[in-house]
Design a protein around this motif. Structure first.
Motif, PDB file in Angstrom:
ATOM      1  N   ARG A   8       0.857  -1.185   0.000  1.00 52.49           N
ATOM      2  CA  ARG A   8       0.000   0.000   0.000  1.00 52.49           C
ATOM      3  C   ARG A   8       0.890   1.230   0.000  1.00 52.49           C
ATOM      4  O   ARG A   8       1.483   1.579   1.012  1.00 52.49           O
ATOM      5  CB  ARG A   8      -0.904   0.031   1.226  1.00 52.49           C
ATOM      6  N   ARG A   9       0.940   1.883  -1.113  1.00 50.50           N
ATOM      7  CA  ARG A   9       1.813   3.051  -1.232  1.00 50.50           C
ATOM      8  C   ARG A   9       0.986   4.281  -1.535  1.00 50.50           C
ATOM      9  O   ARG A   9       0.101   4.250  -2.374  1.00 50.50           O
ATOM     10  CB  ARG A   9       2.833   2.833  -2.341  1.00 50.50           C
ATOM     11  N   ALA A  10       1.314   5.355  -0.877  1.00 53.27           N
ATOM     12  CA  ALA A  10       0.648   6.631  -1.120  1.00 53.27           C
ATOM     13  C   ALA A  10       1.625   7.547  -1.843  1.00 53.27           C
ATOM     14  O   ALA A  10       2.756   7.739  -1.400  1.00 53.27           O
ATOM     15  CB  ALA A  10       0.211   7.255   0.192  1.00 53.27           C
ATOM     16  N   PHE A  11       1.181   8.101  -2.955  1.00 48.90           N
ATOM     17  CA  PHE A  11       2.005   8.996  -3.756  1.00 48.90           C
ATOM     18  C   PHE A  11       1.431  10.401  -3.697  1.00 48.90           C
ATOM     19  O   PHE A  11       0.215  10.580  -3.757  1.00 48.90           O
ATOM     20  CB  PHE A  11       2.038   8.529  -5.217  1.00 48.90           C
ATOM     21  N   VAL A  12       2.320  11.385  -3.568  1.00 49.76           N
ATOM     22  CA  VAL A  12       1.916  12.790  -3.612  1.00 49.76           C
ATOM     23  C   VAL A  12       2.895  13.552  -4.490  1.00 49.76           C
ATOM     24  O   VAL A  12       4.042  13.142  -4.667  1.00 49.76           O
ATOM     25  CB  VAL A  12       1.869  13.448  -2.211  1.00 49.76           C
ATOM     26  N   HIS A  13       2.443  14.655  -5.017  1.00 52.90           N
ATOM     27  CA  HIS A  13       3.321  15.516  -5.801  1.00 52.90           C
ATOM     28  C   HIS A  13       4.347  16.141  -4.858  1.00 52.90           C
ATOM     29  O   HIS A  13       4.025  16.527  -3.735  1.00 52.90           O
ATOM     30  CB  HIS A  13       2.503  16.604  -6.503  1.00 52.90           C
ATOM     31  N   ASN A  15       5.618  18.956  -4.693  1.00 53.29           N
ATOM     32  CA  ASN A  15       5.346  20.328  -4.277  1.00 53.29           C
ATOM     33  C   ASN A  15       4.193  20.453  -3.294  1.00 53.29           C
ATOM     34  O   ASN A  15       3.879  21.553  -2.859  1.00 53.29           O
ATOM     35  CB  ASN A  15       5.063  21.213  -5.498  1.00 53.29           C
ATOM     36  N   SER A  16       3.578  19.350  -2.922  1.00 47.27           N
ATOM     37  CA  SER A  16       2.427  19.426  -2.023  1.00 47.27           C
ATOM     38  C   SER A  16       2.856  19.662  -0.574  1.00 47.27           C
ATOM     39  O   SER A  16       3.978  19.348  -0.172  1.00 47.27           O
ATOM     40  CB  SER A  16       1.609  18.137  -2.100  1.00 47.27           C
ATOM     41  N   ARG A  17       1.945  20.218   0.195  1.00 48.64           N
ATOM     42  CA  ARG A  17       2.205  20.429   1.630  1.00 48.64           C
ATOM     43  C   ARG A  17       2.320  19.096   2.364  1.00 48.64           C
ATOM     44  O   ARG A  17       3.022  19.006   3.364  1.00 48.64           O
ATOM     45  CB  ARG A  17       1.116  21.274   2.256  1.00 48.64           C
ATOM     46  N   LEU A  18       1.616  18.071   1.877  1.00 48.82           N
ATOM     47  CA  LEU A  18       1.721  16.760   2.520  1.00 48.82           C
ATOM     48  C   LEU A  18       3.162  16.259   2.502  1.00 48.82           C
ATOM     49  O   LEU A  18       3.620  15.630   3.457  1.00 48.82           O
ATOM     50  CB  LEU A  18       0.802  15.749   1.839  1.00 48.82           C
ATOM     51  N   ALA A  19       3.879  16.530   1.427  1.00 51.04           N
ATOM     52  CA  ALA A  19       5.287  16.113   1.338  1.00 51.04           C
ATOM     53  C   ALA A  19       6.139  16.805   2.389  1.00 51.04           C
ATOM     54  O   ALA A  19       7.184  16.296   2.787  1.00 51.04           O
ATOM     55  CB  ALA A  19       5.829  16.391  -0.059  1.00 51.04           C
ATOM     56  N   GLU A  20       5.691  17.954   2.850  1.00 50.68           N
ATOM     57  CA  GLU A  20       6.431  18.674   3.883  1.00 50.68           C
ATOM     58  C   GLU A  20       6.135  18.163   5.277  1.00 50.68           C
ATOM     59  O   GLU A  20       6.938  18.329   6.184  1.00 50.68           O
ATOM     60  CB  GLU A  20       6.099  20.168   3.804  1.00 50.68           C
ATOM     61  N   LEU A  25       5.330   8.905   2.615  1.00 47.76           N
ATOM     62  CA  LEU A  25       4.770   9.067   1.279  1.00 47.76           C
ATOM     63  C   LEU A  25       5.856   8.969   0.225  1.00 47.76           C
ATOM     64  O   LEU A  25       6.994   9.339   0.460  1.00 47.76           O
ATOM     65  CB  LEU A  25       4.094  10.438   1.157  1.00 47.76           C
ATOM     66  N   HIS A  26       5.476   8.496  -0.935  1.00 44.96           N
ATOM     67  CA  HIS A  26       6.363   8.510  -2.094  1.00 44.96           C
ATOM     68  C   HIS A  26       6.048   9.776  -2.872  1.00 44.96           C
ATOM     69  O   HIS A  26       4.886  10.116  -3.056  1.00 44.96           O
ATOM     70  CB  HIS A  26       6.117   7.283  -2.968  1.00 44.96           C
ATOM     71  N   VAL A  27       7.074  10.464  -3.343  1.00 52.28           N
ATOM     72  CA  VAL A  27       6.855  11.722  -4.056  1.00 52.28           C
ATOM     73  C   VAL A  27       7.036  11.539  -5.565  1.00 52.28           C
ATOM     74  O   VAL A  27       7.842  10.728  -6.004  1.00 52.28           O
ATOM     75  CB  VAL A  27       7.777  12.846  -3.550  1.00 52.28           C
ATOM     76  N   THR A  28       6.269  12.316  -6.316  1.00 48.20           N
ATOM     77  CA  THR A  28       6.388  12.318  -7.769  1.00 48.20           C
ATOM     78  C   THR A  28       6.876  13.692  -8.209  1.00 48.20           C
ATOM     79  O   THR A  28       6.704  14.677  -7.504  1.00 48.20           O
ATOM     80  CB  THR A  28       5.039  12.016  -8.439  1.00 48.20           C
ATOM     81  N   ASP A  48      16.240   6.096   6.704  1.00 51.59           N
ATOM     82  CA  ASP A  48      15.622   4.769   6.778  1.00 51.59           C
ATOM     83  C   ASP A  48      14.180   4.832   7.273  1.00 51.59           C
ATOM     84  O   ASP A  48      13.402   3.923   7.016  1.00 51.59           O
ATOM     85  CB  ASP A  48      16.414   3.850   7.709  1.00 51.59           C
ATOM     86  N   ASP A  49      13.831   5.892   7.975  1.00 51.07           N
ATOM     87  CA  ASP A  49      12.490   6.031   8.542  1.00 51.07           C
ATOM     88  C   ASP A  49      11.630   7.047   7.810  1.00 51.07           C
ATOM     89  O   ASP A  49      10.459   7.208   8.130  1.00 51.07           O
ATOM     90  CB  ASP A  49      12.579   6.459  10.017  1.00 51.07           C
ATOM     91  N   CYS A  50      12.191   7.763   6.852  1.00 50.47           N
ATOM     92  CA  CYS A  50      11.481   8.869   6.200  1.00 50.47           C
ATOM     93  C   CYS A  50      11.658   8.754   4.680  1.00 50.47           C
ATOM     94  O   CYS A  50      12.736   9.029   4.157  1.00 50.47           O
ATOM     95  CB  CYS A  50      12.026  10.200   6.716  1.00 50.47           C
ATOM     96  N   LEU A  51      10.598   8.358   3.991  1.00 47.23           N
ATOM     97  CA  LEU A  51      10.686   8.191   2.543  1.00 47.23           C
ATOM     98  C   LEU A  51      10.962   9.508   1.818  1.00 47.23           C
ATOM     99  O   LEU A  51      11.619   9.516   0.781  1.00 47.23           O
ATOM    100  CB  LEU A  51       9.389   7.567   2.012  1.00 47.23           C
ATOM    101  N   ILE A  52      10.489  10.613   2.371  1.00 43.12           N
ATOM    102  CA  ILE A  52      10.714  11.910   1.754  1.00 43.12           C
ATOM    103  C   ILE A  52      12.207  12.259   1.802  1.00 43.12           C
ATOM    104  O   ILE A  52      12.808  12.658   0.806  1.00 43.12           O
ATOM    105  CB  ILE A  52       9.891  13.016   2.449  1.00 43.12           C
TER     106      ILE A  52
END
Length: 65
Positions: A8-13, A15-20, A25-28, A48-52
């Motif tokens: 189960r992977r969640a992708f966000v752009h 530039n989104s605030r969620l990425a901050e 999350l996986h970023v695109t 290792d604990d933070c995909l961003i």
């Protein structure tokens, strides 16, 4: 609480605030400039604990070689 499920992977752009704010999350569409910004925001997190943080570090490493 839900456990982490790699299938189960969640992708966000990138530039989104969620990425901050979220680490799992996986970023695109990550650019060098945005990777630098996200690395500063997530800089104290372990890659290792933070995909961003991991995505930012990987992109920046590839662009400095």
């Amino acid at each position: 609480m839900m456990s982490y499920a790699p299938e189960r992977r969640a992708f966000v752009h990138a530039n989104s605030r969620l990425a901050e704010h979220l680490c799992g999350l996986h970023v695109t569409d990550l650019t060098v400039e945005r990777a630098r910004r996200l690395q500063k925001i997530h800089g104290e997190h372990r890659p290792d604990d933070c995909l961003i943080h991991l995505a930012a570090a990987m992109l920046l490493t590839r662009n400095t070689q």
